[in-house]
Design an enzyme around this catalytic site. Structure first.
Site, short mmCIF file in Angstrom:
data_model
loop_
_atom_site.label_atom_id
_atom_site.label_comp_id
_atom_site.label_asym_id
_atom_site.label_seq_id
_atom_site.Cartn_x
_atom_site.Cartn_y
_atom_site.Cartn_z
N ARG A 29 0.82 -1.22 0.00
CA ARG A 29 0.00 0.00 0.00
C ARG A 29 0.86 1.27 0.00
NH1 ARG A 29 -3.61 2.14 4.78
NH2 ARG A 29 -5.10 3.45 3.67
N HIS B 206 0.24 4.67 -2.21
CA HIS B 206 0.00 5.99 -1.61
C HIS B 206 1.11 6.97 -1.96
CE1 HIS B 206 -3.48 5.45 1.39
NE2 HIS B 206 -3.56 4.53 0.46
N VAL C 124 0.14 10.60 -4.84
CA VAL C 124 0.29 11.98 -4.35
C VAL C 124 1.66 12.50 -4.81
CG1 VAL C 124 0.24 13.48 -2.32
CG2 VAL C 124 -1.07 11.34 -2.31
N GLY D 270 3.19 11.85 -7.38
CA GLY D 270 3.95 10.86 -8.14
C GLY D 270 4.83 9.99 -7.25
N ASN E 109 -3.76 8.57 5.68
CA ASN E 109 -2.45 7.92 5.80
C ASN E 109 -2.13 7.50 7.24
OD1 ASN E 109 -1.64 7.76 3.16
ND2 ASN E 109 -0.62 9.77 3.15
N HIS F 250 -6.02 -5.64 -3.00
CA HIS F 250 -6.75 -5.88 -1.76
C HIS F 250 -6.90 -7.36 -1.43
CE1 HIS F 250 -8.66 -1.60 -1.95
NE2 HIS F 250 -7.41 -1.59 -1.54
N ASP G 263 -3.78 -13.82 -4.29
CA ASP G 263 -4.56 -14.70 -5.16
C ASP G 263 -5.75 -13.93 -5.73
OD1 ASP G 263 -6.36 -14.48 -3.03
OD2 ASP G 263 -5.80 -16.40 -2.16
C1 HEM Z 1 -8.78 2.08 -6.13
C2 HEM Z 1 -8.72 2.88 -5.11
C3 HEM Z 1 -8.35 2.39 -3.75
C4 HEM Z 1 -9.01 2.71 -2.61
C5 HEM Z 1 -10.23 3.60 -2.47
C6 HEM Z 1 -8.34 2.01 -1.53
C7 HEM Z 1 -8.70 2.09 -0.21
C8 HEM Z 1 -8.13 1.36 0.81
C9 HEM Z 1 -8.54 1.43 2.19
C10 HEM Z 1 -9.64 2.31 2.74
C11 HEM Z 1 -7.78 0.55 2.88
C12 HEM Z 1 -7.88 0.21 4.36
C13 HEM Z 1 -7.17 1.26 5.22
C14 HEM Z 1 -7.43 0.99 6.67
O1 HEM Z 1 -8.54 1.30 7.13
O2 HEM Z 1 -6.55 0.47 7.38
C15 HEM Z 1 -6.88 -0.07 1.94
C16 HEM Z 1 -5.97 -1.01 2.27
C17 HEM Z 1 -5.08 -1.55 1.37
N1 HEM Z 1 -4.91 -1.17 0.06
FE1 HEM Z 1 -6.14 0.00 -1.00
N2 HEM Z 1 -7.29 1.30 -2.04
C18 HEM Z 1 -7.26 1.50 -3.39
C19 HEM Z 1 -6.33 1.01 -4.26
C20 HEM Z 1 -5.26 0.25 -3.89
C21 HEM Z 1 -4.17 -0.11 -4.76
C22 HEM Z 1 -4.02 0.39 -6.18
C23 HEM Z 1 -3.35 -0.90 -4.03
C24 HEM Z 1 -2.05 -1.53 -4.46
C25 HEM Z 1 -1.81 -1.93 -5.65
C26 HEM Z 1 -3.91 -1.06 -2.73
C27 HEM Z 1 -3.39 -1.83 -1.74
C28 HEM Z 1 -3.91 -1.91 -0.47
C29 HEM Z 1 -3.41 -2.85 0.53
C30 HEM Z 1 -2.35 -3.90 0.32
C31 HEM Z 1 -4.13 -2.60 1.69
C32 HEM Z 1 -3.98 -3.30 3.05
C33 HEM Z 1 -3.06 -2.47 3.93
C34 HEM Z 1 -2.81 -3.08 5.30
O3 HEM Z 1 -2.85 -4.31 5.43
O4 HEM Z 1 -2.52 -2.30 6.24
N3 HEM Z 1 -5.06 -0.31 -2.66
N4 HEM Z 1 -7.11 0.46 0.69
#
Ligand code: HEM
Length: 327
Positions: free
Chosen positions: A66, A70, A74, A76, A97, A195, A254
């Protein structure tokens, strides 16, 4: 090349490929193997540190993936997400963040790299390489990461607030926000597949459970059984509980998260929204039907594209000595 269990032979094969890949010139001053001459072991060092971290703290795989996302969305991919501000006004101080983790791991990688080749490998590149290595460590496919990014020296919470996509985003917003960064509708659905690993805090989706339209209602598009289960984990106003985004395979890269979305069990509005567009839905359906026949390769390709967003190269930017502060 998948290397789920990091067998030695597979590891060696990956390293062999790393050296055999042609020095292809790629987008915007980035290229695969940028450090081959100045720091030949750079990618091996990153991989080793990540291997150590994953063996003791596998739950960091999600946060580390993630971080790169992030960073790139922002200003780049220029390492601004890593900067500290004495007045707490850097990107990492912005509310979306606050849930980022893994900064110490990035510092650990940086320390190892500075020891081997001082002042050579940028923090922005470390984020890109680490993201790839956690994908591989969790069972995803190896992909070549373009390197040669320099680090920026600006990081503001205001920009992070403006530019990070909220979990409530609908399909129109998602498509626009990706397109603004040169990313396609396919990249949107593919990268949302990130995700498949990691966890979320309750507030990122609790509006769907308790107050969807401001009338104390639930999101009708969320599967009712799943909704009931989520309510058990997340009471209203719970700020701290972590929920697995892909229950049961949260540490495995997966396609199960796509299955969940199709069953209306995607956690965020932004995930559920992938059913609202014919192209993203068709992609989901195809991957589910074919057991993810192209997803693993697609993910690498979309990550490479994401890694090109707004990069600083050559004389722009710097290579930070410490990732949390400008030189
Ligand atoms: C498409 C728009 C996206 C939105 C709106 C979004 C939103 C979120 C949110 C809200 C969380 C949970 C944060 C929390 O409450 O702890 C999350 C977690 C995560 N996101 Fe996304 N995300 C997006 C795209 C992506 C992309 C492009 C990636 C990577 C290629 C990604 C990878 C992850 C990962 C791996 C987590 C888990 C983080 C952890 O285990 O702490 N996300 N995302």
């Amino acid at each position: 090349m998948a290397c789920p269990k990091l067998f030695l032979s597979c590891l060696l094969l990956q390293l062999m490929f790393l050296f055999l890949v042609p020095e292809a010139a790629q987008g915007q001053g980035l290229k695969v193997g940028f450090y081959r001459k100045a720091c030949p072991n750079a990618e091996i060092i990153v991989k080793e540190v990540i291997g150590q971290v994953m063996s003791v703290a596998p739950s960091l795989s999600g946060p580390l993936l993630r971080l790169h996302f992030h960073d790139c969305f922002v200003r780049g991919c220029e390492g601004s997400v890593l900067l500290n501000s004495p007045t707490y006004q850097a990107e990492k101080d912005a509310h979306p963040n606050h849930s980022l983790r893994g900064f110490q791991t990035i510092d650990r990688v940086k320390t190892a790299l500075e020891k081997a080749c001082p002042g050579i490998v940028s923090c922005a590149d470390i984020l890109a390489l680490v993201a790839r290595d956690v994908v591989v460590a969790t069972g995803g496919l190896f992909y070549y990461v373009e390197t040669g990014r320099k680090d920026g020296n600006v990081s503001t919470s205001k920009e992070a607030l403006n530019d990070l996509i909220p979990s409530k985003a609908n399909i129109t917003t998602l498509k626009i926000d990706f397109a603004k960064r040169g990313l396609s509708v396919k990249d949107l659905v593919v990268l949302s597949g990130g995700h498949t690993i990691g966890t979320s805090h309750c507030p990122s989706f609790s509006n769907r459970l308790y107050n969807f339209t401001g009338k104390g209602d639930t999101d009708p598009t969320l599967d009712s059984n799943y909704l009931a289960r989520l309510k058990l984990s997340c009471k209203p106003d719970d700020q701290t509980t972590l929920v697995e985004m892909d229950p049961g395979s949260v540490r495995t890269f997966d396609i199960k998260y796509f299955n969940l979305i199709a069953k209306r069990r995607g956690l965020f509005t932004s995930d559920a929204a992938l059913l609202d567009d014919s192209q993203t839905k068709a992609y989901l359906d195809f991957q589910i039907k074919t057991g993810g026949s192209t997803f693993f390769k697609d993910f690498g390709e979309s990550m490479v594209k994401m890694g090109r967003i707004g990069v600083l190269t050559e004389t722009a930017g710097e290579v930070r000595k410490v990732c949390s502060k400008v030189n």
